[in-house]
Motif scaffolding. Structure first.
Motif, PDB file in Angstrom:
ATOM      1  N   SER A 120     -11.982  23.956  -5.522  1.00 15.61           N
ATOM      2  CA  SER A 120     -12.560  25.293  -5.641  1.00 15.61           C
ATOM      3  C   SER A 120     -11.977  26.035  -6.839  1.00 15.61           C
ATOM      4  O   SER A 120     -12.701  26.653  -7.624  1.00 15.61           O
ATOM      5  CB  SER A 120     -12.318  26.088  -4.361  1.00 15.61           C
ATOM      6  OG  SER A 120     -12.977  25.496  -3.261  1.00 15.61           O
ATOM      7  N   HIS A 139      -9.971  28.143  -0.259  1.00 17.69           N
ATOM      8  CA  HIS A 139     -10.854  28.600  -1.325  1.00 17.69           C
ATOM      9  C   HIS A 139     -10.136  28.795  -2.654  1.00 17.69           C
ATOM     10  O   HIS A 139     -10.799  29.029  -3.677  1.00 17.69           O
ATOM     11  CB  HIS A 139     -11.505  29.931  -0.939  1.00 17.69           C
ATOM     12  CG  HIS A 139     -12.382  29.842   0.270  1.00 17.69           C
ATOM     13  ND1 HIS A 139     -13.019  28.696   0.644  1.00 17.69           N
ATOM     14  CD2 HIS A 139     -12.713  30.774   1.207  1.00 17.69           C
ATOM     15  CE1 HIS A 139     -13.713  28.911   1.740  1.00 17.69           C
ATOM     16  NE2 HIS A 139     -13.555  30.161   2.094  1.00 17.69           N
ATOM     17  N   PHE A 182     -17.030  27.470  -3.484  1.00 16.59           N
ATOM     18  CA  PHE A 182     -16.066  26.933  -2.526  1.00 16.59           C
ATOM     19  C   PHE A 182     -16.431  25.499  -2.148  1.00 16.59           C
ATOM     20  O   PHE A 182     -17.599  25.188  -1.896  1.00 16.59           O
ATOM     21  CB  PHE A 182     -16.031  27.796  -1.262  1.00 16.59           C
ATOM     22  CG  PHE A 182     -15.645  29.226  -1.509  1.00 16.59           C
ATOM     23  CD1 PHE A 182     -14.644  29.553  -2.415  1.00 16.59           C
ATOM     24  CD2 PHE A 182     -16.274  30.250  -0.837  1.00 16.59           C
ATOM     25  CE1 PHE A 182     -14.281  30.864  -2.648  1.00 16.59           C
ATOM     26  CE2 PHE A 182     -15.925  31.577  -1.047  1.00 16.59           C
ATOM     27  CZ  PHE A 182     -14.917  31.888  -1.958  1.00 16.59           C
ATOM     28  N   ILE A 216     -19.430  20.708  -3.074  1.00 15.00           N
ATOM     29  CA  ILE A 216     -19.325  22.092  -3.513  1.00 15.00           C
ATOM     30  C   ILE A 216     -20.739  22.657  -3.555  1.00 15.00           C
ATOM     31  O   ILE A 216     -21.565  22.221  -4.351  1.00 15.00           O
ATOM     32  CB  ILE A 216     -18.658  22.215  -4.902  1.00 15.00           C
ATOM     33  CG1 ILE A 216     -17.261  21.585  -4.876  1.00 15.00           C
ATOM     34  CG2 ILE A 216     -18.581  23.677  -5.329  1.00 15.00           C
ATOM     35  CD1 ILE A 216     -16.580  21.550  -6.229  1.00 15.00           C
TER      36      ILE A 216
END
Length: 407
Positions: A130, A165, A363, A60
């Motif tokens: 996410s 996402h 994301f 991430i």
């Protein structure tokens, strides 16, 4: 479901129970929530009888943050794959870990196993990470941003590619918001219900890396996919955007509908140096600094690719752009498209794929970084340029130790 013997040191009974509860809430199948190009890729691999062992690395991007959603990500991979039976492995950081304190791309998961077991799962497990780490998105902000994107694109079709996402339970809702804003379609079947259609998508980086060749992936796609699916080759995996686009166009000839450029932020697109002095009328100083030249998909890089295709006689091969296309980036590219058409009589690009509808969210990303050499019994590097394997000793294995442990 998790098998009784899938317990090791570091994975206690409480965690096993939590993951079991999560799995009971998951849909029976993942496929409707999966980006279509992963579904098609597994079909190609199955028809081709090709199922190498691969290693995925998940991170991430961003500064220090608390990791959330990893239990659900593990639950998704375990439920929808047969990794336990095949001897595969899930490595992960515990829920609540503070990540990216040293590196902005600290691996939070490593997945190892047969590619056909893993290639369809990326959309859902990335969405879990996410969503867990970012929290719930503001749907009103998404609505506003989707409208800005369509307005910036003018007449260019925009496809929504953002399923990974967000949490899978929001995909249908967000896709419908995008449809109402004017998007032309989306990448998942559940999202495409808003258009009364099916998800769209052709070749991901994972398929290119499986065959270790942009051309070979395009040939396999052309061989196994039905004729109604357009042949759009992804050409940035090895940072040879121009070379690979021309090679694919030369081999597939009239069968090739287009190429997609998705150059990651670690790389500069091939050929852009020839256009460092490119001047686009009406482009602001800010737009020049952000989008004309540099890393990722840039105006100069797309300009170089389009010129190379046109000069080689492939004017009819369409060019699709993706990677970080928010409203401001699209607006700059549309200005460049207008100027290109004025100069050469052709479009700079044909359409846009984007998931950048929620400013401020973090994301997760997943990349293949290695392939297992069965003959030598070792992992060999196999990655997108700029996205190699990064060991993380803090990761813990989910299943009992396997014969293909990290090397």
């Amino acid at each position: 479901m998790i098998k009784p013997h899938s317990k090791i040191k570091g994975v206690n009974r409480t965690l096993i129970e939590r993951i079991r509860i999560i799995q009971e809430e998951l849909p029976e199948s993942h496929r409707a929530y999966t980006d279509k190009y992963f579904i098609r890729s597994r079909e190609i691999l199955a028809k081709d009888g090709y199922n190498p062992w691969i290693r995925y690395q998940v991170f991430i991007r961003g500064g220090p943050m608390q990791l959330r959603g990893v239990n659900e990500a593990v639950a998704i991979v375990d439920k929808y794959s047969k990794l336990d039976d095949s001897g595969g492995q899930i490595y992960f950081l515990p829920e609540g870990s503070i990540i990216n304190q040293v590196s902005s791309k600290e691996p939070v998961m490593i997945l190892e196993g047969p590619i056909q077991e893993l290639i369809e799962l990326e959309t859902m497990y990335l969405g879990a990470l996410s969503a867990g780490t970012s929290g719930s998105p503001d749907l009103l902000s998404i609505k506003d941003e989707a409208s800005r994107i369509v307005q910036a694109a003018r007449t260019k079709p925009v496809l929504y590619f953002g399923a990974r996402h967000f949490h899978y339970t929001l995909d249908e809702i967000i896709a419908d918001i995008c449809r109402k804003a004017g998007f032309a379609g989306t990448s998942t079947d559940i999202g495409a219900m808003a258009w009364d259609g099916e998800g769209s998508g052709t070749i991901p980086h994972a398929l290119v890396l499986a065959y270790n060749s942009t051309l070979e992936a395009a040939i396999k796609f052309n061989t196994y996919m039905p004729e109604y699916v357009p042949r759009i080759a992804l050409i940035d995996t090895f940072n040879r955007e121009i070379e690979d686009a021309l090679r694919v166009a030369s081999v597939l000839k009239g069968a090739l509908a287009g190429v997609r450029i998705d150059t990651c932020g670690e790389n500069e697109p091939q050929g852009q140096n020839e256009y460092k002095e490119l001047h686009i009328p009406k482009l602001t100083v800010e737009e020049e600094n952000k989008y004309l030249y540099g890393h990722g998909v840039t105006i100069a890089g797309v300009w170089a690719l389009r010129r190379a295709l046109d000069e080689a006689g492939f004017e009819d091969v369409e060019l699709f752009v993706s990677s970080g296309f928010n409203a401001s980036k699209i607006e700059a590219f549309v200005k460049a498209d207008k100027f290109y058409k004025r100069c050469y009589g052709n479009q700079l690009f044909s359409a846009i794929g984007t998931g950048s509808v929620a400013p401020g969210c973090v994301f997760a990303t997943s990349d293949i970084v290695a392939i297992y050499d069965e003959t030598r019994g070792v992992w060999k590097p196999r990655a997108k340029v700029g996205r190699g394997y990064t060991p993380n000793p803090k990761l813990i294995p989910f299943y009992n130790p396997r014969r293909r442990e990290n090397v």
